[in-house]
Motif scaffolding. Sequence first.
Motif, mmCIF file in Angstrom:
data_model
loop_
_atom_site.group_PDB
_atom_site.id
_atom_site.type_symbol
_atom_site.label_atom_id
_atom_site.label_comp_id
_atom_site.label_asym_id
_atom_site.label_seq_id
_atom_site.Cartn_x
_atom_site.Cartn_y
_atom_site.Cartn_z
ATOM 1 N N ALA A 93 35.642 45.895 41.745
ATOM 2 C CA ALA A 93 34.206 46.100 41.946
ATOM 3 C C ALA A 93 33.709 47.261 41.097
ATOM 4 O O ALA A 93 34.357 48.315 41.013
ATOM 5 N N GLY A 94 32.572 47.040 40.439
ATOM 6 C CA GLY A 94 31.972 48.072 39.605
ATOM 7 C C GLY A 94 32.471 48.082 38.176
ATOM 8 O O GLY A 94 31.902 48.773 37.326
ATOM 9 N N ARG A 147 31.788 37.796 40.267
ATOM 10 C CA ARG A 147 30.548 38.361 40.787
ATOM 11 C C ARG A 147 30.610 38.516 42.305
ATOM 12 O O ARG A 147 30.101 39.488 42.860
ATOM 13 N N SER A 148 31.265 37.559 42.988
ATOM 14 C CA SER A 148 31.370 37.643 44.447
ATOM 15 C C SER A 148 32.211 38.840 44.878
ATOM 16 O O SER A 148 32.145 39.261 46.035
ATOM 17 N N ARG A 149 32.982 39.412 43.947
ATOM 18 C CA ARG A 149 33.838 40.574 44.223
ATOM 19 C C ARG A 149 33.245 41.868 43.676
ATOM 20 O O ARG A 149 33.937 42.880 43.581
ATOM 21 N N GLY A 150 31.964 41.812 43.280
ATOM 22 C CA GLY A 150 31.286 43.008 42.821
ATOM 23 C C GLY A 150 31.585 43.400 41.397
ATOM 24 O O GLY A 150 31.321 44.534 40.984
ATOM 25 N N ARG A 175 30.983 43.227 37.352
ATOM 26 C CA ARG A 175 29.958 42.909 36.358
ATOM 27 C C ARG A 175 30.566 41.951 35.335
ATOM 28 O O ARG A 175 31.692 42.168 34.856
#
Length: 302
Positions: A139-140, A161-164, A166
């Motif tokens: 994520a991030g 995307r579902s895991r944050g 980009r």
Amino acid sequence: MAKAFGFVDYGGPEKQEFLDRPVLEPGPGRLAIAVRAAGVNPVDWKVRRGWLGQVRELPAVMGSEAAGVVERVGPGVTGFTPGDEVFGIAATGAFAEQTLLAAASSAVKPAEVGFDQAATLPVAAATADDAVRDVGVGAGQTLLILGIAGGVGSAAAQIARSRGIRVIGTAGDANREYVASLGAVQLRYGEGVAERIRAVAPDGVDGILDLVGGDDARAAAVTLEDRSRLVSTVDPTTAEELGGRYITRSTSPDTLAALAELVAAGELDPHITGRYPLSRAAEAMALIESGHARGKVVLDIG
């Protein structure tokens, strides 16, 4: 007899034809299903051309992933009963009215998920899930997908995307809006791609999922500091040359069930852009072999 579509020798599309084969009985670890839908993937024409080293008894039925209704279960199979709606890896070809699934790579289909949607998951979406895990970004962080508009790339973008994570990805400019619908930023592939990547990721990217290989992978790799986070599904030679590696596959019933739940929850859209009856399987194969298919192509059967 069951109608099927396959190839009679290794080579180009001229080796494809319709086949009649006996109804198959499931052996140990197998499920016999009445096929309702089958996914069409690049691996199917690569096997027909003999590029992957997979020796098949000829004639061979094409197709790797299918969804349908269980007719019979083989010895030792548990967790499945006749009448279950299932999807999985086709052990004997998917482009057919009836086939066998490998029970160890199959799952029960949720009622909220259509047969057509389920048939897109065992190869493309499961490959995408394995690849995102393999790359190891979190994520991030920023993931670059080379060849984002195809079936694996589309699924990988949504899973990431579902895991944050980009997501940015290479695709033709005609796919800009489509890539945006995946929650990702489209970048044109080809000469100057490294500069375009740095324009949206000035500090470089945290991982690369390579779905195209060759020069595109080499050009993009300069934007990745930790080359161990380059994973390829198509070109192990180039991946290793760049310090990355080939994907590790681990498709299991649990993985497939989790992907189906993402579809049921609206978090993963297979983006089916082409539907063909079995009688037009050659057209579906031609579209995939052209390299210009967007999202997923399926055969509606039965």
